[in-house]
Scaffold this motif. Structure first.
Motif, mmCIF file in Angstrom:
data_model
loop_
_atom_site.group_PDB
_atom_site.id
_atom_site.type_symbol
_atom_site.label_atom_id
_atom_site.label_comp_id
_atom_site.label_asym_id
_atom_site.label_seq_id
_atom_site.Cartn_x
_atom_site.Cartn_y
_atom_site.Cartn_z
ATOM 1 N N ILE A 118 0.851 -1.201 0.000
ATOM 2 C CA ILE A 118 0.000 0.000 0.000
ATOM 3 C C ILE A 118 0.879 1.240 0.000
ATOM 4 N N ARG A 119 1.917 1.229 0.823
ATOM 5 C CA ARG A 119 2.826 2.374 0.896
ATOM 6 C C ARG A 119 3.576 2.585 -0.419
ATOM 7 N N GLU A 120 3.825 1.487 -1.130
ATOM 8 C CA GLU A 120 4.541 1.593 -2.404
ATOM 9 C C GLU A 120 3.629 2.033 -3.543
ATOM 10 N N GLY A 121 2.339 2.191 -3.277
ATOM 11 C CA GLY A 121 1.433 2.757 -4.261
ATOM 12 C C GLY A 121 0.747 1.769 -5.171
ATOM 13 N N TYR A 122 0.651 0.512 -4.766
ATOM 14 C CA TYR A 122 0.055 -0.496 -5.635
ATOM 15 C C TYR A 122 -1.477 -0.497 -5.606
ATOM 16 N N PHE A 123 -2.083 0.101 -4.590
ATOM 17 C CA PHE A 123 -3.520 -0.038 -4.420
ATOM 18 C C PHE A 123 -4.231 1.311 -4.320
ATOM 19 N N SER A 124 -5.482 1.303 -4.793
ATOM 20 C CA SER A 124 -6.302 2.508 -4.728
ATOM 21 C C SER A 124 -7.282 2.469 -3.573
ATOM 22 N N GLY A 125 -7.409 1.333 -2.895
ATOM 23 C CA GLY A 125 -8.303 1.215 -1.768
ATOM 24 C C GLY A 125 -8.114 -0.114 -1.079
ATOM 25 N N VAL A 126 -8.828 -0.293 0.056
ATOM 26 C CA VAL A 126 -8.628 -1.475 0.875
ATOM 27 C C VAL A 126 -9.954 -1.999 1.410
ATOM 28 N N LEU A 127 -10.149 -3.316 1.282
ATOM 29 C CA LEU A 127 -11.217 -4.014 1.996
ATOM 30 C C LEU A 127 -10.521 -4.767 3.130
ATOM 31 N N ASP A 128 -10.397 -4.121 4.272
ATOM 32 C CA ASP A 128 -9.670 -4.726 5.392
ATOM 33 C C ASP A 128 -10.678 -5.449 6.274
ATOM 34 N N ILE A 129 -11.085 -6.626 5.818
ATOM 35 C CA ILE A 129 -12.180 -7.330 6.482
ATOM 36 C C ILE A 129 -11.698 -8.496 7.340
ATOM 37 N N ASN A 130 -10.385 -8.551 7.607
ATOM 38 C CA ASN A 130 -9.852 -9.527 8.547
ATOM 39 C C ASN A 130 -8.722 -8.875 9.338
ATOM 40 N N LEU A 131 -8.965 -8.642 10.619
ATOM 41 C CA LEU A 131 -8.011 -7.932 11.464
ATOM 42 C C LEU A 131 -7.331 -8.860 12.464
ATOM 43 N N HIS A 132 -7.286 -10.145 12.146
ATOM 44 C CA HIS A 132 -6.776 -11.132 13.094
ATOM 45 C C HIS A 132 -5.368 -10.810 13.597
ATOM 46 N N GLU A 133 -4.494 -10.355 12.729
ATOM 47 C CA GLU A 133 -3.095 -10.142 13.114
ATOM 48 C C GLU A 133 -2.942 -9.126 14.245
ATOM 49 N N LEU A 134 -3.842 -8.151 14.304
ATOM 50 C CA LEU A 134 -3.772 -7.143 15.371
ATOM 51 C C LEU A 134 -4.039 -7.771 16.730
ATOM 52 N N ALA A 135 -5.074 -8.596 16.796
ATOM 53 C CA ALA A 135 -5.411 -9.252 18.064
ATOM 54 C C ALA A 135 -4.335 -10.254 18.457
ATOM 55 N N ASP A 136 -3.875 -11.038 17.501
ATOM 56 C CA ASP A 136 -2.911 -12.082 17.821
ATOM 57 C C ASP A 136 -1.566 -11.499 18.244
ATOM 58 N N ARG A 137 -1.196 -10.353 17.688
ATOM 59 C CA ARG A 137 0.045 -9.704 18.123
ATOM 60 C C ARG A 137 -0.094 -9.224 19.569
ATOM 61 N N MET A 138 -1.256 -8.698 19.898
ATOM 62 C CA MET A 138 -1.463 -8.166 21.243
ATOM 63 C C MET A 138 -1.353 -9.245 22.310
ATOM 64 N N VAL A 139 -1.806 -10.459 22.005
ATOM 65 C CA VAL A 139 -1.786 -11.529 23.009
ATOM 66 C C VAL A 139 -0.639 -12.511 22.807
ATOM 67 N N GLY A 140 0.225 -12.241 21.843
ATOM 68 C CA GLY A 140 1.398 -13.089 21.638
ATOM 69 C C GLY A 140 1.119 -14.376 20.898
ATOM 70 N N GLY A 141 0.133 -14.372 19.997
ATOM 71 C CA GLY A 141 -0.189 -15.558 19.217
ATOM 72 C C GLY A 141 0.769 -15.785 18.068
ATOM 73 N N LEU A 142 0.668 -16.955 17.459
ATOM 74 C CA LEU A 142 1.592 -17.330 16.390
ATOM 75 C C LEU A 142 1.381 -16.537 15.107
ATOM 76 N N HIS A 143 0.175 -15.987 14.913
ATOM 77 C CA HIS A 143 -0.109 -15.227 13.703
ATOM 78 C C HIS A 143 -0.219 -13.727 13.966
ATOM 79 N N GLY A 144 0.398 -13.262 15.026
ATOM 80 C CA GLY A 144 0.444 -11.824 15.260
ATOM 81 C C GLY A 144 1.289 -11.145 14.207
ATOM 82 N N SER A 145 0.928 -9.926 13.814
ATOM 83 C CA SER A 145 1.667 -9.221 12.765
ATOM 84 C C SER A 145 3.127 -9.059 13.165
#
Length: 409
Positions: free
Chosen positions: A236-263
């Protein structure tokens, strides 16, 4: 551009090996551009196109002063910075269209640091002694399309085994750069949309792709396994996309609790906000953490609702308190958005196992997330609660309709 490969090598210790790899690449009709990232001495016979002196200076310190420090860590740091700078200059000037490197831990650090700084789609091959083993090599690849080739033997000397390995690597990089010449497509078009997804939200994501394609959009999905979301942020930062459907936020939660799929980085859900791109948001798969095999769960986690996703991964429900904390984090990131944002909240569940009658269904916990999220979200950001599950057609149809209405303005 004439097919050209940037060959990165520490010529103070790997001159013979680099000379051999250069020779077989050029025998296949591809030019080479040799960059010397060695520190201790200049090569005796192989003349590099980019010298160690140039690399060190580009990294912020003359080579003589760098050697005089006697600090190996400092030397690698400066040579990495210099190699990245020089490679970016050369690539911007159209001097090469693929890169190859080889070495042990030091050579791999330098080579992959350069590769990760180059755009997506530029062929990148790293022949490495550390491409396998118990030590992770994820940091060497990051979010970029770096090909790691395990050297099997140490890259020390030109012998029967290493020459065969180099022949294979040379054939691969030559084939890729020849294929790339004059054929790099511009994916930075106005109809590309990034979308987050995970296996537990696949039905909804597939429907969103189909509906958006019917409207002329190319939806590119990113798997929320810890790396995928950050790869999406980087592109996104490199300019490849014009918009985002961010309909899965799992990585945010998993990072907060130390899960294996945290960002793997902390800037998930920030790039589109910074660039002012239109975003439609939904809390897909945010209600659970990904842990290891069920036998490895702590006694506390075993008391919670969980499902065995496969023999190596277990999905464990987050507590209402954890979901409230995640909600505050998500809201804080969205509040910084410079462009249009709309949030859709599926009232009948956030993922496949989070549905009435399924293992991770917990309406109290879901409501804890929704209430905390709405309490922290800026009033200017539109929120729509949908009486449906995240994978239901009626929910996904609202996601797509919201995005289309947003961009039509």
């Amino acid at each position: 551009m004439e097919p050209t490969v940037l060959l990165i090598a520490t010529l103070d210790t790997k001159e013979k090996e680099a000379a051999y790899l250069k020779r077989i690449i050029e025998a296949k009709g591809v030019k080479t551009l040799v960059m010397d990232t060695g520190v201790l001495s200049s090569p005796r016979e192989l003349k590099p196109d980019v010298t160690r002196e140039e690399v060190a200076l580009a990294g912020g310190m003359p080579i003589d002063q760098l050697v005089a420090t006697g600090n190996k860590g400092k030397c690698i740091e400066v040579m990495i910075a210099g190699a990245q700078t020089m490679a970016q200059r050369l690539f911007a000037a159209g001097k090469f269209n693929g890169v190859i490197s080889f070495g042990g831990a030091q050579g791999t650090n330098i080579g992959t640091a350069v590769m990760k700084n180059l755009p997506f789609g530029v062929p990148k091959i790293m022949i490495s002694t550390v491409a396998s083993g118990t030590a992770t090599f994820g940091p060497f690849v990051g979010t970029k399309d770096v090909m790691m080739m395990h050297s099997v033997v140490d890259v020390q000397g030109v012998n029967t085994l290493i020459t065969r390995l180099f022949e294979n690597a040379a054939a691969a990089i030559c084939g890729m750069v020849k294929n790339n010449v004059g054929q790099i497509k511009d994916v930075q078009s106005g109809n590309a949309v990034a979308m987050s997804m995970l296996g537990t939200t696949t039905p909804g994501a597939l429907r969103a792709q189909r509906l958006m394609a019917a409207e002329g959009y190319e939806v590119i999905a990113f798997h929320q396994n810890g790396t995928g979301g950050i790869a999406m942020e980087d592109l996104i930062r490199e300019g490849y996309f014009s918009g985002v459907l961010d309909i899965n936020l799992h990585e945010l939660a998993d990072r907060m609790v130390g899960g294996l799929h945290g960002s793997i980085k902390d800037y998930r859900l920030e790039a589109a906000a910074e660039k002012g791109l239109p975003q439609v948001i939904a809390p897909g798969s945010i209600e659970y953490t990904v842990q290891g095999p069920v036998d490895s769960l702590s006694p506390e986690l075993k008391k919670r609702p969980y499902i065995v996703h496969n023999p190596t991964l277990t999905l464990v429900r987050l507590t209402p308190e954890e979901l409230e904390a995640v909600a505050g984090l998500v809201a804080a990131k969205l509040n910084k958005a410079r462009g249009p944002v709309k949030v859709l909240l599926p009232l009948r569940g956030f993922s496949f196992p989070n549905r009435e009658g399924h293992e991770l269904w917990d309406p109290v916990g879901n409501q804890a997330f929704i209430s905390a999220f709405k309490a922290h979200l800026a009033p200017a950001i539109e929120v729509e609660e949908v009486d449906a599950h995240i994978n239901d057609p009626e929910f996904i149809d609202r996601v797509v309709a919201s995005y289309l209405a947003m961009v039509s303005k």
